[in-house]
Design an enzyme around this catalytic site. Sequence first.
Site, PDB file in Angstrom:
ATOM      1  N   HIS A 183      50.536 -48.307  22.431  1.00  0.00           N
ATOM      2  CA  HIS A 183      51.038 -49.584  22.902  1.00  0.00           C
ATOM      3  C   HIS A 183      50.306 -50.498  23.939  1.00  0.00           C
ATOM      4  O   HIS A 183      50.400 -50.638  24.872  1.00  0.00           O
ATOM      5  CB  HIS A 183      51.713 -48.816  24.048  1.00  0.00           C
ATOM      6  CG  HIS A 183      53.457 -47.631  23.243  1.00  0.00           C
ATOM      7  ND1 HIS A 183      54.234 -48.754  22.497  1.00  0.00           N
ATOM      8  CD2 HIS A 183      54.019 -46.288  23.069  1.00  0.00           C
ATOM      9  CE1 HIS A 183      55.210 -47.828  21.884  1.00  0.00           C
ATOM     10  NE2 HIS A 183      54.732 -46.564  22.230  1.00  0.00           N
ATOM     11  N   GLU A 202      53.362 -41.683  20.826  1.00  0.00           N
ATOM     12  CA  GLU A 202      53.582 -42.684  19.462  1.00  0.00           C
ATOM     13  C   GLU A 202      52.725 -43.571  19.086  1.00  0.00           C
ATOM     14  O   GLU A 202      52.727 -44.585  18.728  1.00  0.00           O
ATOM     15  CB  GLU A 202      54.786 -43.984  19.930  1.00  0.00           C
ATOM     16  CG  GLU A 202      56.076 -43.330  19.888  1.00  0.00           C
ATOM     17  CD  GLU A 202      56.935 -43.819  20.149  1.00  0.00           C
ATOM     18  OE1 GLU A 202      58.241 -43.713  19.918  1.00  0.00           O
ATOM     19  OE2 GLU A 202      56.591 -44.960  21.128  1.00  0.00           O
ATOM     20  N   ASP A 226      53.291 -52.153  27.978  1.00  0.00           N
ATOM     21  CA  ASP A 226      53.395 -51.426  27.371  1.00  0.00           C
ATOM     22  C   ASP A 226      52.654 -52.637  26.386  1.00  0.00           C
ATOM     23  O   ASP A 226      52.421 -53.682  26.493  1.00  0.00           O
ATOM     24  CB  ASP A 226      55.100 -51.739  26.968  1.00  0.00           C
ATOM     25  CG  ASP A 226      55.138 -50.529  25.528  1.00  0.00           C
ATOM     26  OD1 ASP A 226      54.631 -50.903  25.033  1.00  0.00           O
ATOM     27  OD2 ASP A 226      55.669 -48.745  25.879  1.00  0.00           O
TER      28      ASP A 226
END
Length: 784
Positions: A288, A351, A215
Site C-alpha cells: 500500500h 495485502e 495508503d
Amino acid sequence: MKLVYLSLLAMLVFGCGESESRAKPVDVAINGDFIQSETSQPVSIIPLPASVKKLEGEFFVNAQTVIVAEEGALSVAEYIQSQFGPATGYRFPIVSSNNVDNAITLLLDDAFSEEAYRLIVTANGVQISASTRAGLFWGVQSLRQLFSQDIELNAPVNKRVWPIAAVDIEDQPAFSYRGMHLDVSRTFFPVDFIKQYIDLLAMHKLNYFHWHLTDDQGWRIEIKKYPRLTEIGAWRDETVVGHTYDRDGLYDGQKLGGFYTQAEIRGIVAYAQQRQVTIIPEVDVPGHASAILKAYPEYGCVSKEFSVQANFGVFPEVLCPTEKTFAFLEDVFSEVIALFPSPYIHVGGDEVKTVQWQNCASCNAIMAEKGLKDYLALQGYFISRVEAAINKMGRKIIGWDEILEGNVAPSATITSWRGIEGAIHAAKAGHDAIMAPGSHLYFDHYQSRSVEEPLAIHGLTPIRETYSFEVIPEVLQNTDAAKRILGAQGHLWTEYVRSQAKAEYMILPRMSALAEVVWTDTSKRSWEDFSKRLPYLMERFSAKGLNVAKSAYVVNAQISYTAKGFKVDLSSDMPEVNIFYTLDGSLPNAQSQQYLEPLLLPKGGTLRARAQSKLTGEMFLERRLTLQSHKGIGAKITLNAEVDRAWNTDPEVSLVDGILARDQIFQLDDWATFPGEAVEAILEFPEMTEISLFNLGFNAGRFRHFYAPTAIELWSSNDGQNWKALASARAADINMESVSATLHVKPTSMRYLKVKVENHAKRFSTEDSKMIPVTLYIDEMIVQ
C-alpha cells in the site's frame, strides 16, 4: 441546596428500554418556588452497565448545581462543563468541598479497578467514584444518558431544571481494548470531523482510535524531514466513480487530498487524551505504498512512474527492503512517535504483493544472505526490521494478521481482520490480539437489504450481526490464550464514503452495538434488550444533528418455494413496529395493507415493505423483493465451470431459486460468481418440461455494472447424453445496458437443458497494469 421531589415517578426502564408514553410534567420546589418540570428519562444506557439499581426519586440539575472535584479529577470536571453547559446554559462552578448538596461530585477512590466506576444519583445530587480519571469519565458518559436528549444540543434549551432518575450503577468494562478505526487515506476528513469522531468513541466508552493515515490513495501526516510525502503524496488527480471493478471505468476528474500538520495532530491528540481515547497511528508498510513512492520513488524496487492511486484495490507497489528504505522509515516513525504517546504504532503489513520483489536483484540477494526461503519470509524480515526500530524507540507494533506469516517478535500485537483465525493463532503463539473480522466489524459494508441504502463496498453487516459477535471464540474459552485477546475494533474504510454525513450514517448505530460487545459481559447481553434501548440512543444522535442510519428497522424476509408458490415471512429486528406492504408496485404507507401473517404469492411479483414505528409514526427504509416463478425452480443443476466459492457458496441453488438479485446487490454471494472463460450448467427437470423462453440476469442495477456474457447457447436433451441446439446469442445480440438477456425458442419438451455462457471479455487492471479476464456474475436462470 436540597431539592424536594413532589410527584410520582414515571416508570423507569432499567436495561430493558420498555416502551412507554411520554412523561407528564410535574411540579418541583426550588428555593421555595414551585416550577413545572418534565420527569426524568427512562434509564436506557448503551453500553449496558454491569449493574443498575432503581432508587426512589429524581435529582433536578439547575442553575445552582456545582461540580465537586479534587485536583486529580479537574479535567473530567472541565469536560462536564463543556458537555452539559451549552444546552443547559449553566456554568457548573467547580468547587473542592465534598460536603455539598445539589452537586455532581467526582471522587477518586483506590478501591476500584482501573476503568471501573460507581454512579449514584439521589434526590440530593450525583456522585461518581472511580480510581482513575478514565473511570470517572466513563461514569460521566452514563450520567449523560440519564439526561434527556436535549442535553446534546449545542445551544441553550428553555428549561429551568433538568431531571435525572435516581439510580445506583456499578460498572466496569469486559475488555481493555475497545476500538474504532477510521481510514482518512481514501477520503480525507477535516480536523473538526476527527474530533467529532473521537467524541463518538468517548460517548460509547471506546478507548482506542486506530487512525489509518497512509495508503495508496494518499499520505495524510506531515513529516518534516520528507516534505514531498505531503506535497506530492497527499494528492491524487481524480477518483474512480462507482466500483473499481465495474464495467465502466469512470473518473470524477477532481483533484483530491489533504493532510494533517503536526500542530493539528498535537491538538487532536490532546483532545483525545481529555476524552480518555488513545490514538494509534497507522503508517502502512511495506505494501500500500503508492503514495510514498510517488513522492520518493528511490525507495521502490522498480524504475517507473508511480501514481497516487485513483482506483481502489491491492496494488503491486511495495517498498524495497534496502538499508536506505529502513533508514527512511526509521526517520518517519521517529517523527510519528514524537506526536503520538500511544504505546502502540500500527505498521500495516497487509495485502503485500511480492511481484516487484521477485524481479528485484537486491531483494533476491538479501534473501540469499539472510537464508529466507520465500517472499513471505522476506515480508517477515521487512516487518521485523521495522519492529526493531520502533521497539528501540520504546514502542510496540500492531500489524494486520498477515504479519504472522513472517517471523515477528512476541511483543507484536495482531489485528485479525480476515476472520477470527488470525487472532486465535496469534493468541496461541503468545501474541496479544485484537478481534476485527470483516464479517461483523467492517462498517463500510451495507447495513441492510433496503433499496434505499447508499453505495457501499460489497458485504452485508447489519447491526444485529455486529451485536452477535463474541470477542472470545469458543475454541479459546477457559484457556490461558483467551487472556491474549485484548478486545475488538470496528472499522470504517472510506473508498465509498466521500462525506462526513455518509461516515456518520455508516457507523451509527453499528458503533453502539460494538460498544456493548466490548464493554458488557456477554452473559448480560441480549438483542431483545439492546433493541429496546437503541431508539433512545438514536434520538440522542439525532439531537446532535448526526446522520444516524435507521437500517435496523428494515424489514427482514424469509422466502421459501412450495407447490403453491412463494411463501414470504416478514419481520423486523426492532420492537414496537408495524409492517405495511404492497404488491402493486406502489410505495407502502400507513394506509397500505398491514402484514399480519405469512404471504403466499403463487407467481411471485414485486413485494415492497416498510416498517412503521408505533410510537412516532415514522416510516422506515423500504425492503423490496422481486420474485419470479418459473419452471427451473428446484431443478437439479450440474456445473462444469470454475466457481469462486469464496463469494458464492451455493450457486447450484441461487441460480434457480426464483429470487432475483439483478436490480440490487448487497453482498456478492447473492450472485453466482465465475472467474473463468466459460460456464456450462445442465438443468435436470423432474419430468419432461416444455420451454419457450430462457432469461439470464447479469447486471446489478444502479450501483453495480457487471460485464455481460459474450455469448449464450442453449441445448436440449431427453437423456442427458444426446444434445440438440436450441438457440444462441452473441455479444452483438446482448444489451450491455440491460439487467438480463432473453432467448426465445420454439416450444420444446425436454428433461435436460444445457446452458453455455461464454466470458471472453477483458478489462485493464490498474492493480496489475495489464489486461485480465473479467469475472462473470450471474443472477437467476429463468426458464419459461
